[in-house]
Motif scaffolding. Sequence first.
Motif, PDB file in Angstrom:
ATOM      1  N   ALA A 232       0.832  -1.206   0.000  1.00 48.29           N
ATOM      2  CA  ALA A 232       0.000   0.000   0.000  1.00 48.29           C
ATOM      3  C   ALA A 232       0.866   1.255   0.000  1.00 48.29           C
ATOM      4  O   ALA A 232       0.529   2.259  -0.625  1.00 48.29           O
ATOM      5  CB  ALA A 232      -0.930  -0.008   1.211  1.00 48.29           C
ATOM      6  N   GLN A 233       2.017   1.180   0.689  1.00 49.58           N
ATOM      7  CA  GLN A 233       2.914   2.344   0.756  1.00 49.58           C
ATOM      8  C   GLN A 233       3.361   2.766  -0.642  1.00 49.58           C
ATOM      9  O   GLN A 233       3.374   3.962  -0.971  1.00 49.58           O
ATOM     10  CB  GLN A 233       4.147   1.988   1.603  1.00 49.58           C
ATOM     11  N   ASP A 234       3.715   1.794  -1.485  1.00 44.35           N
ATOM     12  CA  ASP A 234       4.185   2.113  -2.837  1.00 44.35           C
ATOM     13  C   ASP A 234       3.077   2.743  -3.676  1.00 44.35           C
ATOM     14  O   ASP A 234       3.315   3.710  -4.417  1.00 44.35           O
ATOM     15  CB  ASP A 234       4.704   0.849  -3.525  1.00 44.35           C
ATOM     16  N   ILE A 235       1.873   2.194  -3.590  1.00 48.78           N
ATOM     17  CA  ILE A 235       0.749   2.725  -4.371  1.00 48.78           C
ATOM     18  C   ILE A 235       0.426   4.154  -3.946  1.00 48.78           C
ATOM     19  O   ILE A 235       0.208   5.040  -4.785  1.00 48.78           O
ATOM     20  CB  ILE A 235      -0.487   1.814  -4.204  1.00 48.78           C
ATOM     21  N   ILE A 236       0.437   4.397  -2.632  1.00 45.72           N
ATOM     22  CA  ILE A 236       0.135   5.737  -2.128  1.00 45.72           C
ATOM     23  C   ILE A 236       1.236   6.714  -2.544  1.00 45.72           C
ATOM     24  O   ILE A 236       0.948   7.852  -2.945  1.00 45.72           O
ATOM     25  CB  ILE A 236      -0.029   5.698  -0.596  1.00 45.72           C
ATOM     26  N   ASN A 237       2.506   6.298  -2.470  1.00 45.43           N
ATOM     27  CA  ASN A 237       3.617   7.179  -2.852  1.00 45.43           C
ATOM     28  C   ASN A 237       3.521   7.588  -4.323  1.00 45.43           C
ATOM     29  O   ASN A 237       3.792   8.744  -4.684  1.00 45.43           O
ATOM     30  CB  ASN A 237       4.952   6.498  -2.591  1.00 45.43           C
ATOM     31  N   ILE A 238       3.129   6.645  -5.184  1.00 48.32           N
ATOM     32  CA  ILE A 238       2.980   6.965  -6.606  1.00 48.32           C
ATOM     33  C   ILE A 238       1.923   8.056  -6.786  1.00 48.32           C
ATOM     34  O   ILE A 238       2.108   9.016  -7.543  1.00 48.32           O
ATOM     35  CB  ILE A 238       2.599   5.704  -7.396  1.00 48.32           C
ATOM     36  N   ALA A 239       0.785   7.922  -6.069  1.00 46.69           N
ATOM     37  CA  ALA A 239      -0.289   8.907  -6.188  1.00 46.69           C
ATOM     38  C   ALA A 239       0.145  10.263  -5.638  1.00 46.69           C
ATOM     39  O   ALA A 239      -0.150  11.315  -6.220  1.00 46.69           O
ATOM     40  CB  ALA A 239      -1.534   8.404  -5.458  1.00 46.69           C
ATOM     41  N   VAL A 240       0.846  10.268  -4.495  1.00 51.85           N
ATOM     42  CA  VAL A 240       1.290  11.535  -3.894  1.00 51.85           C
ATOM     43  C   VAL A 240       2.291  12.235  -4.798  1.00 51.85           C
ATOM     44  O   VAL A 240       2.231  13.461  -5.002  1.00 51.85           O
ATOM     45  CB  VAL A 240       1.886  11.279  -2.499  1.00 51.85           C
ATOM     46  N   ASP A 241       3.227  11.477  -5.379  1.00 53.81           N
ATOM     47  CA  ASP A 241       4.204  12.080  -6.288  1.00 53.81           C
ATOM     48  C   ASP A 241       3.513  12.670  -7.515  1.00 53.81           C
ATOM     49  O   ASP A 241       3.874  13.753  -7.991  1.00 53.81           O
ATOM     50  CB  ASP A 241       5.232  11.035  -6.720  1.00 53.81           C
ATOM     51  N   ARG A 242       2.520  11.960  -8.022  1.00 50.45           N
ATOM     52  CA  ARG A 242       1.808  12.442  -9.201  1.00 50.45           C
ATOM     53  C   ARG A 242       1.038  13.723  -8.891  1.00 50.45           C
ATOM     54  O   ARG A 242       0.893  14.602  -9.758  1.00 50.45           O
ATOM     55  CB  ARG A 242       0.850  11.354  -9.692  1.00 50.45           C
ATOM     56  N   ALA A 243       0.536  13.833  -7.663  1.00 48.21           N
ATOM     57  CA  ALA A 243      -0.264  15.000  -7.269  1.00 48.21           C
ATOM     58  C   ALA A 243       0.583  16.087  -6.613  1.00 48.21           C
ATOM     59  O   ALA A 243       0.043  16.976  -5.952  1.00 48.21           O
ATOM     60  CB  ALA A 243      -1.383  14.567  -6.322  1.00 48.21           C
ATOM     61  N   ALA A 244       1.901  16.029  -6.801  1.00 49.59           N
ATOM     62  CA  ALA A 244       2.790  16.987  -6.126  1.00 49.59           C
ATOM     63  C   ALA A 244       2.442  18.424  -6.477  1.00 49.59           C
ATOM     64  O   ALA A 244       2.440  19.306  -5.601  1.00 49.59           O
ATOM     65  CB  ALA A 244       4.243  16.684  -6.481  1.00 49.59           C
ATOM     66  N   THR A 245       2.145  18.700  -7.748  1.00 45.97           N
ATOM     67  CA  THR A 245       1.856  20.079  -8.150  1.00 45.97           C
ATOM     68  C   THR A 245       0.592  20.629  -7.506  1.00 45.97           C
ATOM     69  O   THR A 245       0.626  21.701  -6.883  1.00 45.97           O
ATOM     70  CB  THR A 245       1.775  20.175  -9.683  1.00 45.97           C
ATOM     71  N   PRO A 246      -0.568  19.962  -7.614  1.00 41.31           N
ATOM     72  CA  PRO A 246      -1.762  20.531  -6.965  1.00 41.31           C
ATOM     73  C   PRO A 246      -1.682  20.526  -5.442  1.00 41.31           C
ATOM     74  O   PRO A 246      -2.375  21.306  -4.778  1.00 41.31           O
ATOM     75  CB  PRO A 246      -2.902  19.629  -7.458  1.00 41.31           C
ATOM     76  N   LEU A 247      -0.811  19.663  -4.865  1.00 42.10           N
ATOM     77  CA  LEU A 247      -0.737  19.564  -3.405  1.00 42.10           C
ATOM     78  C   LEU A 247       0.401  20.403  -2.820  1.00 42.10           C
ATOM     79  O   LEU A 247       0.705  20.258  -1.632  1.00 42.10           O
ATOM     80  CB  LEU A 247      -0.543  18.093  -2.989  1.00 42.10           C
TER      81      LEU A 247
END
Length: 388
Positions: A232-247
């Motif tokens: 789950a950590q890897d899947i969440i990290n991929i999503a967080v990295d992808r959303a770095a700009t809006p976040l």
Amino acid sequence: MDMVHKRLKQYSGAAVLTATTVGCLVWAQPRANLTTTALALVLAVTISAIAWGSGPALVAALLSVFCFNYFFIPPIRTFTIADPQNWIAFSVFLATAVAVGQLSSRARNRAEEAEARRIEIERLYKQLTDAFEKASEAETFRRSEQLKTALLDAVTHDLRTPLTSIKASVTALLAGTGNDGSADSLSAEGRMELLDVINEESDRLNHFVEEMMTLAQLEGGQLLLRRSEMPAQDIINIAVDRAATPLRQRTITLNIEDKLPPLVVDGASISGVIYELLVNAEKYSVPDSEIYINAYQVSGNQVEIAIANEGVTLPASVRERVFEKFYRGARQGEKQGFGLGLSIARGVVEAHGGRIRMDAGRHGVGTSVRFTVPCAPEGTRTSELLRP
């Protein structure tokens, strides 16, 4: 004319049936007594009533009465009745024959009326069914038109807005560049800002196209899931990295349960769901607020992932509708989404056999979207879990 011919045939049938019955009884004399004779003639009257109705039955009854008196009540072959008991028998037979004929005819008429009512009910039911089908088709057409209108409105808005921004940025870059290609009026910082706008709006267009493709696959039942074990950590990290700009103006707090079993999912699809929920959490929260990501096991073969923000708490009526296609909430920023993200997220989660819902956030502040996905139970091989 046809009706007259039909009635004549009915009366003739009753007369022939009575005559045949009388002939058989005369042939059977003296073995047939008065009781047997009376019952046989009543039977003929009953058959006439059932087969042809009250008129032919009455004719059969009168013929039976005269024949009963003439051929079977002593003195035979006269219409004289000598014995008082035979008068009683004759009177009883007369009353019985007429009554049975009328009752049988009435029963036949009621059966015909019941059949006519059944046919009428079937006809009305068919008309009602046809009316419902037409109404359903009309309602389906109306909803289809509404969907087309919503789709056209959304496509027009979501394509025009980024294209307008890209066009304006490119125009500004071209205007700020000299004829020989050298920089003219734009500073390096200004050019970078315009390039950032082009890059961001291009990403938005790309995300829009991806949403439409995913929606088409979900609606057609053609979404291909490549399931495998993935932390789950890897899947969440991929999503967080992808959303770095809006976040970039939000603080992410991540809380993953210790020894959480690996998820058995399509990693790309689930990271896309988490990305959509993160972007949605950013849209409905204020700058410098926190967004919480929690992951924990809720059963032997399920993990729940929750994304919560500190924004406005949506009312329950809105929380029930956010997963509908083309539904857009009143967000605090200036850009509206296409209204498909949460609907697609629900479709992806349910395709994995999970459930998704929106609740109030931490301590009743903000919102929290939770969804469940399968995980690998301890002692179970992935191949067993993935077996169809």
